[in-house]
Write an enzyme that holds these catalytic residues in place. Structure first.
Site, PDB file in Angstrom:
ATOM      1  N   ASN A 150       0.624  -0.665   0.372  1.00  0.00           N
ATOM      2  CA  ASN A 150       0.147  -0.337   0.250  1.00  0.00           C
ATOM      3  C   ASN A 150       0.741   1.282   0.076  1.00  0.00           C
ATOM      4  O   ASN A 150       0.413   2.286  -0.538  1.00  0.00           O
ATOM      5  CB  ASN A 150      -0.946  -0.009   1.198  1.00  0.00           C
ATOM      6  CG  ASN A 150      -0.510   0.114   2.592  1.00  0.00           C
ATOM      7  OD1 ASN A 150       0.709  -0.146   2.709  1.00  0.00           O
ATOM      8  ND2 ASN A 150      -1.382   0.672   3.159  1.00  0.00           N
ATOM      9  N   GLU A 247       4.527  -3.716  11.949  1.00  0.00           N
ATOM     10  CA  GLU A 247       3.649  -2.400  11.299  1.00  0.00           C
ATOM     11  C   GLU A 247       2.060  -3.699  11.315  1.00  0.00           C
ATOM     12  O   GLU A 247       2.586  -4.243  10.002  1.00  0.00           O
ATOM     13  CB  GLU A 247       4.572  -1.725  11.051  1.00  0.00           C
ATOM     14  CG  GLU A 247       4.941  -1.593  11.775  1.00  0.00           C
ATOM     15  CD  GLU A 247       4.472  -0.123  13.189  1.00  0.00           C
ATOM     16  OE1 GLU A 247       3.414   0.079  13.490  1.00  0.00           O
ATOM     17  OE2 GLU A 247       5.306   0.319  14.130  1.00  0.00           O
ATOM     18  N   CYS A 281      -2.844   1.786   6.926  1.00  0.00           N
ATOM     19  CA  CYS A 281      -2.949   0.930   8.043  1.00  0.00           C
ATOM     20  C   CYS A 281      -3.612   2.091   8.955  1.00  0.00           C
ATOM     21  O   CYS A 281      -4.545   1.910  10.012  1.00  0.00           O
ATOM     22  CB  CYS A 281      -1.899   0.252   8.361  1.00  0.00           C
ATOM     23  SG  CYS A 281      -0.238   1.326   8.278  1.00  0.00           S
ATOM     24  N   GLU A 461       9.008   2.872  14.541  1.00  0.00           N
ATOM     25  CA  GLU A 461       9.698   3.324  13.337  1.00  0.00           C
ATOM     26  C   GLU A 461       9.652   4.804  12.622  1.00  0.00           C
ATOM     27  O   GLU A 461       9.153   5.342  13.648  1.00  0.00           O
ATOM     28  CB  GLU A 461       9.104   3.028  12.054  1.00  0.00           C
ATOM     29  CG  GLU A 461       8.700   1.725  11.939  1.00  0.00           C
ATOM     30  CD  GLU A 461       8.754   0.622  11.073  1.00  0.00           C
ATOM     31  OE1 GLU A 461       9.383   0.605   9.664  1.00  0.00           O
ATOM     32  OE2 GLU A 461       7.779   0.401  10.469  1.00  0.00           O
TER      33      GLU A 461
END
Ligand code: ADP
Length: 483
Positions: A150, A247, A281, A461
């Protein structure tokens, strides 16, 4: 085959010669390309190359490593339009979004180039007067990066750039649904002059990912993708003592209070839910609205969503494009049907597009569901499509309880003018990314990114937070020789 793996500075076919193809999700008659379907032998070759390159790479100064990142940033910037076009062609998001994402990739490379000169340890007071006690951060080693489709520029680069600047060597296994974009990133890194083996690209699907996770020469895995895959990666990493970073999903809420700026709340909710066809997300998937403004909010959201234009991302008229795959489209449609069966009211969209010009793509009309209860699947599970669930609540207390009553905790936003509500929200919401009067999606590269609960593993991150994963700490003490 028109694309290869990139191993030890060379483009090459998969060991067995197998390939897979990727087609344009906006029009499946358009073949994007064929790519190597890699297996264990290819992954082993890539990991061996990364291991062999590690000693020389980690010996370079941070400043020397930064030069490669700066060159890569300039090359990516120069070919931004071509990369954005490739991204839209295989992923489906609009060209404007693809251009924005590619620009973000450039920023990430430059940001981490700057990190090459940042302090990497502490000097600590020792209990003995003659001792110099300090810490140093050293590279983790060979890192395996497994990425989703994505954000096929931004996510690989927000892993690759910190991995490289902190002295690691890399094997990237990108999603089989966005392989061409990964190929273009590898070309950029190759042309930036990285020494052979420092960065390696292995194309393929699940089997290639599993081989990378299980390769004994890999010291750590950074993964972004689904919860099920993340859990299986974590188990495998624990088993062989490798470090991991995950993640995964989200079920991101906005809460709308009676004193919200209604125009702003409506616009940013729609944007968060429907941009990139909801395939983020951090997408907004729940609007939790206090009853006193729920009718107005719902009416204005539906009015806005009904008028969103949908079509190929290459045409600037369109707000959202197709979904990534037929499986994805069917899953989204099933969620809408199930929500209706459980008693939610579908106010618009939620069906496959039958317009002739969209007939060869995976399109779903953006959907708004009202009267959603917190226990319905549509209120609990990640949909990953253009679907917004509206949950009506009597007050802020209940809104917070509903917002927190899901397994995920990635991003959340509150619309209000009241500072007290904002403060309470910031303290009580279970989310790694908290916004007041903002969209749930959208992150800045210098700030830590990650979630709570089932959304992420422990370390964050981006920004300097990335150092936690890509380095390990040595505690060192010096004393004078002799008595
Ligand atoms: P999504 O397709 O929804 O992004 P996945 O978790 O299926 O989520 O895929 C994310 C990445 O993980 C992709 O690169 C995929 O090929 C890879 N992958 C899928 N299954 C596995 C697995 N069992 N082990 C390692 N990697 C995997």
């Amino acid at each position: 085959m028109d694309h290869g793996n990139y191993i030890n500075g060379q483009w090459q076919a998969a060991a067995g010669g197998a390939t897979f193809e990727r087609r344009n999700p906006a029009d499946t008659r358009d073949l994007v390309g064929r790519f190597p379907e890699s297996g264990e032998a290819d992954v082993r070759a890539a990991v061996d190359a990364a291991r062999a390159a590690l000693p020389a790479w980690r010996r370079l100064t941070g400043d020397a490593r930064a030069q490669f990142l700066r060159r890569a940033a300039n090359l990516l910037e120069a070919r931004k339009d071509a990369v954005a076009a490739a991204l839209t062609r295989e992923e489906g998001k609009t060209l404007a979004e693809s251009g924005g994402e590619t620009g973000r990739g450039v920023v990430l490379l430059r940001y981490y180039a700057g990190e090459g000169l940042r302090a990497g340890g502490d000097v600590l007071p020792s209990a003995s007067p003659g001792t110099l006690l300090f810490t140093e951060r050293v590279p983790l080693g060979v890192v395996g990066l497994i990425t989703p489709w994505n954000f096929p520029v931004a996510i690989p680069l927000w892993k690759i750039a910190p991995a490289l600047i902190y002295g690691n060597t890399v094997v990237l296994k990108p999603s089989e649904l966005a392989p061409r974009t990964a190929h273009l990133i590898a070309e950029v890194l190759h042309e930036a002059g990285l020494p052979p083996g420092v960065f390696n690209l292995v194309q393929g699907a699940r089997a290639a990912g599993e081989a990378l996770v299980n390769a004994p020469g890999v010291d750590g895995i950074s993964f972004t993708g689904s919860v099920a895959t993340g859990k299986s990666i974590a188990r495998a990493c624990v088993e062989r003592g490798a470090k991991y970073q995950l993640e995964m999903g989200g079920k991101n809420p906005v809460i709308v209070l009676e004193d919200a700026d209604m125009a702003q709340a409506v616009e940013l909710t729609v944007q968060g839910a429907m941009r990139s066809a909801g395939e983020k997300c951090t997408a907004t998937s729940r609007a939790i609205v206090v009853e006193s403004v729920a009718d107005e909010f719902t009416r204005r959201v539906v009015e806005r969503v009904r008028h969103l234009e949908m079509g190929p991302g290459t045409d600037a008229r369109f707000y959202l494009g197709p979904l990534i795959s037929v499986q994805s489209r069917d899953r989204v449609l099933r969620y809408v049907e199930q929500a209706k069966a459980e008693g939610a009211r579908l106010l618009c969209g939620g069906t496959a597009a039958h317009r002739p010009d969209l007939a060869h793509g995976y399109y779903v009309w953006p959907a708004v569901l009202d009267n959603v209860r917190p226990d319905m699947a549509i209120a609990q599970e990640e949909v990953f499509g253009p679907v917004l669930a509206i949950l009506r609540v009597p007050d802020f207390d209940r809104a917070l309880a509903v917002a927190n009553g899901v397994p995920f905790g990635l991003s959340a936003s509150l619309f209000t003018r009241d500072l007290g509500s904002a403060l309470r929200f910031a303290r009580e919401i279970d989310a790694g990314l908290v916004r007041v009067n903002g969209e749930t999606a959208g992150v800045e590269p210098q700030a830590p990114f990650g979630g709570m609960k089932a959304s992420s593993s422990f370390s964050r991150e981006q920004g300097q937070a990335a150092r936690e994963f890509y380095t390990q700490v040595k505690t060192i003490s010096f004393d004078k020789a002799g008595a």
